[in-house]
Design an enzyme around this catalytic site. Structure first.
Site, PDB file in Angstrom:
ATOM      1  N   ASP A 105       0.848  -1.193   0.000  1.00  0.00           N
ATOM      2  CA  ASP A 105       0.000   0.000   0.000  1.00  0.00           C
ATOM      3  C   ASP A 105       0.883   1.242   0.000  1.00  0.00           C
ATOM      4  OD1 ASP A 105      -2.401   1.373  -0.019  1.00  0.00           O
ATOM      5  OD2 ASP A 105      -2.527   1.487   2.154  1.00  0.00           O
ATOM      6  N   ARG A 121       1.462  17.164  12.923  1.00  0.00           N
ATOM      7  CA  ARG A 121       2.665  17.993  13.106  1.00  0.00           C
ATOM      8  C   ARG A 121       2.320  19.457  12.885  1.00  0.00           C
ATOM      9  NH1 ARG A 121       4.047  13.708  10.026  1.00  0.00           N
ATOM     10  NH2 ARG A 121       3.923  14.942   8.103  1.00  0.00           N
ATOM     11  N   GLU A 178     -10.246   3.823   4.250  1.00  0.00           N
ATOM     12  CA  GLU A 178      -9.402   4.521   3.293  1.00  0.00           C
ATOM     13  C   GLU A 178      -9.873   4.157   1.884  1.00  0.00           C
ATOM     14  OE1 GLU A 178      -5.241   5.341   5.644  1.00  0.00           O
ATOM     15  OE2 GLU A 178      -5.268   3.718   4.169  1.00  0.00           O
ATOM     16  N   GLU A 180      -9.393   3.766  -1.818  1.00  0.00           N
ATOM     17  CA  GLU A 180      -8.192   3.591  -2.616  1.00  0.00           C
ATOM     18  C   GLU A 180      -8.513   2.869  -3.924  1.00  0.00           C
ATOM     19  OE1 GLU A 180      -4.711   2.221  -0.633  1.00  0.00           O
ATOM     20  OE2 GLU A 180      -5.397   2.833   1.358  1.00  0.00           O
ATOM     21  N   GLN A 219      -2.529   2.323  15.145  1.00  0.00           N
ATOM     22  CA  GLN A 219      -1.502   2.784  14.214  1.00  0.00           C
ATOM     23  C   GLN A 219      -0.631   3.883  14.836  1.00  0.00           C
ATOM     24  OE1 GLN A 219      -3.174   4.351  10.603  1.00  0.00           O
ATOM     25  NE2 GLN A 219      -1.202   4.840   9.685  1.00  0.00           N
ATOM     26  N   THR A 323      -4.742   6.373   0.305  1.00  0.00           N
ATOM     27  CA  THR A 323      -6.003   7.100   0.392  1.00  0.00           C
ATOM     28  C   THR A 323      -6.103   8.168  -0.695  1.00  0.00           C
ATOM     29  OG1 THR A 323      -6.015   6.765   2.768  1.00  0.00           O
ATOM     30  CG2 THR A 323      -7.483   8.456   1.914  1.00  0.00           C
ATOM     31  N   GLU A 337      -9.715  12.521   8.068  1.00  0.00           N
ATOM     32  CA  GLU A 337      -9.679  13.821   7.399  1.00  0.00           C
ATOM     33  C   GLU A 337     -11.041  14.495   7.436  1.00  0.00           C
ATOM     34  OE1 GLU A 337      -7.192  13.695   3.533  1.00  0.00           O
ATOM     35  OE2 GLU A 337      -7.765  11.623   3.958  1.00  0.00           O
TER      36      GLU A 337
END
Length: 395
Positions: A105, A121, A178, A180, A219, A323, A337
């Site tokens: 992935d 961050r 996600e 994809e 995660q 994603t 998100e």
């Protein structure tokens, strides 16, 4: 036969199906029907319970079979040959379409990566310093790739609660999706051989919709320094239909600008993407429409990087885009998100709200792309229902 379907003549996706009292075999979807390929073509490659035999044959054979199918399905004189082997879609059971060899992935959407960077961050560059130089990715677990309709059991594992003195063990509280696109490899490579971007079409047969279910709390605690593990490995869902790359010629569009220019083996002329629009549906309500055309790294660049160190390809390898997220509101391909880390829960029509997935939630992904005749083709439906965690036995 197929004008109002995901599966017009321009599409012809491959899958594995069975009917009551019969074994699994390969078919092609056309309109509201499945054409039994082993029977109509008298080809043993399609009398097997997976697509792998056909995948391994390579692009010349792929093109020959596709041309023959178009002839059979468009020439009125062939009707007596075809009709006995058409099975209504609503009478078949669909299965995992190919035997998954390896699963990788990637993290190819700049918008998705930047969104996560801003959350995790704040005040720093949202993208890691290597992000625009190489496609980042991780090796997943091929054995937990499952077909659409397979329930997804909430995973358990370690997580670190805010302010807690140490980790706790238990069911994930931040289960996510996600959206994809997955790429299905047909032709293998020899050890040490890499695949340049210009040879993408020699190896990749087609695409599937893919949901890389993610336990964000597991995660977050485990991923430093080696990356995703238990937060990802419990389930990855794919759609039952493999749409051939041959059906997506009209969907090829220029990819977004890349700066700095990619290093030698990642350069491609032209840099391309796919005009595919997804729908992410939660409990029957569309909550997002991510656009694939915005993906920074192309499918060919992902394959070139996957093999850059000489890692071999095998028939049935599956690699995913990561994603798919766009730059605008309502275009994110994950709940983390859409809810900005759970701080802005989604309000659904039924009055409920979601920061992350709850037990019983049903997630459905659909997509469409332009076709060669000016219409649209679809990819079928990818659905999964969240089931409660399974309690661990006493130690």
């Amino acid at each position: 036969m197929s004008e109002d379907s995901d599966f017009p003549i321009d599409n012809l996706p491959y899958g594995v199906f069975s009917t009551p009292g019969t074994g699994r075999r390969v078919g092609v979807a056309i309109g509201r029907w499945v054409l039994d390929l082993g029977a109509v073509l008298d080809d043993p490659d399609f009398r097997t319970p997976s697509l792998n035999a056909h995948l391994s044959r390579g692009p010349e054979r792929w093109a020959q079979v596709r041309a023959r199918l178009v002839e059979l399905l468009t020439d009125e004189r062939r009707r007596p040959l075809v009709e006995p082997y058409l099975v209504p879609l609503d009478r078949v059971t669909l299965h995992l379409p190919f035997e998954v060899a390896d699963y990788v992935d990637f993290y190819a959407s700049e918008h998705h990566a930047a969104n996560l960077g801003r959350m995790l961050r704040p005040g720093q560059d949202p993208l890691p310093p290597n992000w625009r130089h190489l496609p980042l990715g991780y090796h997943g677990r091929a054995g937990t790739v499952v077909v659409s309709g397979t329930p997804v059991i909430r995973p358990c594992g370690q997580r670190m609660e805010h302010g807690a003195p140490g980790p706790v063990d238990g069911p994930s509280r931040r289960l996510d999706v996600e959206v994809e696109l997955g790429f299905v490899v047909g032709v293998p490579t020899a050890p040490g051989e890499s695949v340049p971007t210009r040879r993408f079409d020699r190896h990749v047969f087609g695409v599937v919709l893919l949901n890389d279910w993610s336990a964000r709390d597991l995660q977050a605690w485990e991923y430093v320094p080696l990356g995703p593990f238990l937060g990802k490995s419990f389930a990855t869902s794919i759609s039952p239909w493999v749409v051939p790359m041959a059906a997506l010629g009209a969907a090829r569009v220029p990819g977004p600008p890349q700066s700095p220019e990619p290093i030698g083996y990642l350069r491609e002329e032209p840099h391309w993407s796919l005009d595919i629009t997804f729908e992410l549906e939660l409990n029957g309500e569309v909550v997002s429409r991510p656009p694939f055309a915005q993906m920074y790294w192309s499918p060919a660049q992902l394959l070139a990087h996957l093999t850059a160190n000489g890692a071999t390809l095998r028939t049935g390898d599956l690699y995913a885009s990561g994603t798919v997220s766009g730059p605008n509101p309502g275009e994110a391909g994950s709940l983390i998100e859409l809810t900005w880390g759970g701080t802005r829960p989604l309000r659904l029509r039924d009055g409920s709200s979601r920061a992350f997935l709850e037990d019983g939630d049903v997630v459905t992904i659909r997509a469409s792309a332009p076709s060669a005749s000016g219409g649209r083709i679809g990819f079928g439906e990818l659905t999964g229902t969240v089931l409660p965690a399974v309690s661990r036995p006493e130690r």
